[in-house]
Design a protein around this motif. Structure first.
Motif, short mmCIF file in Angstrom:
data_model
loop_
_atom_site.label_atom_id
_atom_site.label_comp_id
_atom_site.label_asym_id
_atom_site.label_seq_id
_atom_site.Cartn_x
_atom_site.Cartn_y
_atom_site.Cartn_z
N ILE A 30 0.86 -1.18 0.00
CA ILE A 30 0.00 0.00 0.00
C ILE A 30 0.90 1.24 0.00
CG2 ILE A 30 -1.79 1.29 1.22
CD1 ILE A 30 -2.78 -1.38 0.18
N ASP A 31 0.66 2.15 -0.91
CA ASP A 31 1.46 3.37 -1.00
C ASP A 31 0.87 4.42 -0.04
OD1 ASP A 31 3.02 5.50 -1.63
OD2 ASP A 31 2.54 5.53 -3.77
N PHE A 32 1.64 4.76 1.00
CA PHE A 32 1.19 5.72 2.01
C PHE A 32 1.71 7.13 1.74
CE2 PHE A 32 1.21 1.68 4.54
CZ PHE A 32 -0.14 1.66 4.87
N VAL A 295 13.15 11.67 5.79
CA VAL A 295 12.53 10.98 6.93
C VAL A 295 11.23 10.33 6.48
CG1 VAL A 295 11.59 11.24 9.25
CG2 VAL A 295 13.54 12.64 8.53
N LEU A 296 11.06 9.05 6.83
CA LEU A 296 9.79 8.36 6.58
C LEU A 296 8.99 8.37 7.88
CD1 LEU A 296 8.32 6.73 4.32
CD2 LEU A 296 9.07 4.67 5.54
N PRO A 297 7.97 9.22 7.97
CA PRO A 297 7.20 9.31 9.21
C PRO A 297 6.16 8.20 9.32
CG PRO A 297 6.32 10.84 7.61
CD PRO A 297 7.49 10.17 6.95
N MET A 298 5.42 8.21 10.43
CA MET A 298 4.33 7.26 10.62
C MET A 298 3.16 7.60 9.70
SD MET A 298 5.46 5.17 12.77
CE MET A 298 6.69 5.04 14.06
N VAL A 299 2.29 6.63 9.52
CA VAL A 299 1.02 6.89 8.83
C VAL A 299 0.08 7.53 9.85
CG1 VAL A 299 -0.93 5.86 7.62
CG2 VAL A 299 1.37 4.88 7.36
N GLU A 311 -8.03 9.79 5.85
CA GLU A 311 -7.29 9.19 4.74
C GLU A 311 -6.25 8.18 5.24
OE1 GLU A 311 -6.45 8.38 0.79
OE2 GLU A 311 -8.11 9.50 1.70
N GLY A 312 -5.59 8.51 6.37
CA GLY A 312 -4.63 7.57 6.95
C GLY A 312 -5.30 6.30 7.40
N MET A 313 -6.45 6.43 8.06
CA MET A 313 -7.21 5.26 8.50
C MET A 313 -7.66 4.41 7.31
SD MET A 313 -7.48 4.91 11.81
CE MET A 313 -9.00 3.97 12.03
N LYS A 314 -8.07 5.07 6.25
CA LYS A 314 -8.53 4.36 5.06
C LYS A 314 -7.42 3.48 4.49
CE LYS A 314 -10.00 5.33 0.29
NZ LYS A 314 -10.28 6.42 -0.68
N LEU A 315 -6.23 4.03 4.41
CA LEU A 315 -5.11 3.26 3.84
C LEU A 315 -4.66 2.13 4.77
CD1 LEU A 315 -3.03 6.16 2.24
CD2 LEU A 315 -4.40 4.44 1.06
N GLU A 331 -11.65 -1.47 -3.60
CA GLU A 331 -13.01 -1.05 -3.28
C GLU A 331 -13.91 -2.21 -2.87
OE1 GLU A 331 -12.56 -1.33 -7.82
OE2 GLU A 331 -11.41 -0.55 -6.10
N GLU A 332 -13.48 -3.43 -3.21
CA GLU A 332 -14.28 -4.61 -2.86
C GLU A 332 -13.89 -5.23 -1.53
OE1 GLU A 332 -13.82 -7.23 -6.16
OE2 GLU A 332 -14.94 -5.96 -7.56
N ARG A 333 -12.68 -4.89 -1.05
CA ARG A 333 -12.20 -5.50 0.19
C ARG A 333 -13.05 -5.12 1.40
NH1 ARG A 333 -6.11 -3.77 -1.28
NH2 ARG A 333 -5.58 -5.51 -2.67
N LEU A 334 -13.50 -3.86 1.43
CA LEU A 334 -14.29 -3.41 2.59
C LEU A 334 -15.55 -4.25 2.76
CD1 LEU A 334 -13.94 0.46 2.20
CD2 LEU A 334 -12.78 -1.01 3.84
#
Length: 459
Positions: A30-32, A295-299, A311-315, A331-334
């Protein structure tokens, strides 16, 4: 659709790094970038492929351990290879002891990994000077050497008929040295006595006999250049050396200029605490060549004001559900969530409590799967959360709690060593948004009585 339990369990293993050249692993990626405050990997790639394809670059990459750096570096490797570069990615912990290392150890590890990868790609290296140097190192250690055919080295004696031919594989020769010293601090110390005064010679040998030769042949093959990605150096232990200097400061700041002198593109991971050091500007100039560390921060799971960051929660939901249904469209996973979690709130609780720390999230999910098959219940998740909270709580002293309360109030981390401890111990997480960087405490700590009591008194 039923969950393939064995595949799901394997995909949730927090110790597994997604390797982007692997088609199976790519299904879970998943690209964050859209929620992390910037396209960090794109910036690293552009610097190499667009801005400086024909000039050596040295770039620094950091972030919390477990936040996904290795996966992103794997993506960088894959994309640079698609751009036409020969890329050598390796985890430094394969060759080095993160608690006891020096610059020459890092250089030898790079030389081994480069030469091994290049030889596998049919690049004809003739590193006779480097081989002679290795023999000199072994002679210094008073180790009997037998030089035989390719692939055999360092036996019980020297055979007169082959002495001086040095017909052995360079990567194997370096590997034999590192294996000899890895488990013996005394031998390691002896070897450093020999290597340290010759650091510049090692650099010269790497540049002339490996890198220059390789780049010339790679370009004949239509390649654009050579890239070395050195991962896991962010795990260098934050301990004092014999001189009193902290080991990360000594390696990356005091000796950083030498690490930057490799004549190919290099990306180093470095400890996150270094960018908060008083020597941060020196680090940037000596090792980074004036380029800021990336720096790679948290999502982010919440915004600065404490509200949920949608948006962070969605990813993060997609990251979890992709582990269960890698072939299914996002879109089908949910619609399949009930196959994995008892309620949607259970998945949201998992994402929130992780603070956007990818490995911690997967670790708690993995622990739930050890307890029961999907759908995962709220009761099992809460038990896992309590266990993780209590283990984290054991390592925090009163002084650190005071620092944590300051972070909550100010959303900042200062350059002091104590604050660096908070970052390294995953008590505090870093986030980026349109206003810049900000810091929040690990959500697990918000579950403690200590924090709840402070919040009531200061709320």
């Amino acid at each position: 659709m039923n969950v393939d339990l064995q595949r799901f369990f394997s995909a949730c293993n927090p110790s597994h790094t997604l390797m982007m050249e692997d088609a199976e692993d790519r299904k879970y990626y998943i690209d964050f970038a859209s929620v992390r405050g910037g396209k960090v990997i794109d910036a690293l790639k552009r610097t190499i492929a667009r801005l400086s394809p024909n000039q050596p670059t040295c770039q620094l990459f950091t972030g919390h351990i477990g936040c996904g750096k290795s996966t992103e570096l794997s993506r960088l490797k894959t994309e640079l290879m698609e751009e036409g570069f020969h890329v050598v990615y390796f985890e430094s912990t394969q060759d080095l002891d993160a608690t006891d290392l020096d610059v020459t150890d890092i250089m030898l590890a790079i030389a081994r990994q480069l030469s091994e990868s290049l030889e596998e790609s049919q690049i004809a290296l003739q590193p006779q000077g480097f081989k002679a140097f290795l023999k000199g190192a072994w002679d210094f250690l008073q180790t009997p050497v037998e030089i035989k055919a390719e692939g055999e080295l360092f036996g019980s004696k020297i055979q007169g008929s082959t002495e001086g031919n040095l017909e052995f594989s360079l990567p194997m020769g370096i590997a034999k040295i590192t294996a000899k010293t890895k488990d013996s601090p005394k031998t390691r110390s002896q070897l450093r006595q020999y290597l340290e005064p010759q650091t510049n010679k090692i650099l010269q040998l790497i540049n002339e006999e490996i890198i220059a030769v390789a780049i010339a042949q790679l370009k004949q093959q239509g390649k654009k250049g050579l890239v070395a990605i050195v991962d896991n150096l962010d795990r260098v232990e934050n301990r004092a050396t014999a001189s009193g200097r902290m080991l990360p400061d000594y390696i990356f700041i005091d000796r950083g200029e030498q690490l930057r002198k490799l004549n190919c593109h290099v990306v180093y991971t470095i400890p996150l605490g270094l960018i908060f050091s008083n020597d941060g500007a020196t680090l940037q100039n000596r090792l980074g060549g004036g380029i800021d560390p990336k720096v790679l921060p948290m999502v982010p799971v919440q915004s600065r004001d404490g509200s949920e960051y949608a948006e962070g929660m969605k990813l993060l939901r997609q990251m979890v559900l992709a582990r269960a249904f890698p072939e299914t469209k996002p879109e089908e996973r949910l619609g399949l969530m009930a196959e994995v979690f008892e309620t949607p709130e259970t998945l949201d609780r998992l994402c929130q409590i992780s603070g956007g720390h990818v490995r911690n999230l997967l670790g708690m999910l993995y622990r739930c799967l050890q307890e029961e098959d999907p759908p995962i219940s709220a009761a099992v998740l809460e038990a896992v959360i309590r266990d993780a909270r209590d283990r984290l709580l054991l390592s925090i002293d009163n002084d650190e709690w005071e620092l944590l309360f300051q972070v909550v109030q100010e959303q900042k981390v200062k350059g002091d060593g104590e604050y660096q401890t908070l970052l390294r111990s995953l008590f505090v997480f870093e986030y980026h948004d349109s206003e810049g960087r900000w810091f929040g405490i690990n959500p697990l700590l918000k579950e403690t009585d200590k924090f709840k009591g402070w919040l009531m008194a200061n709320g």
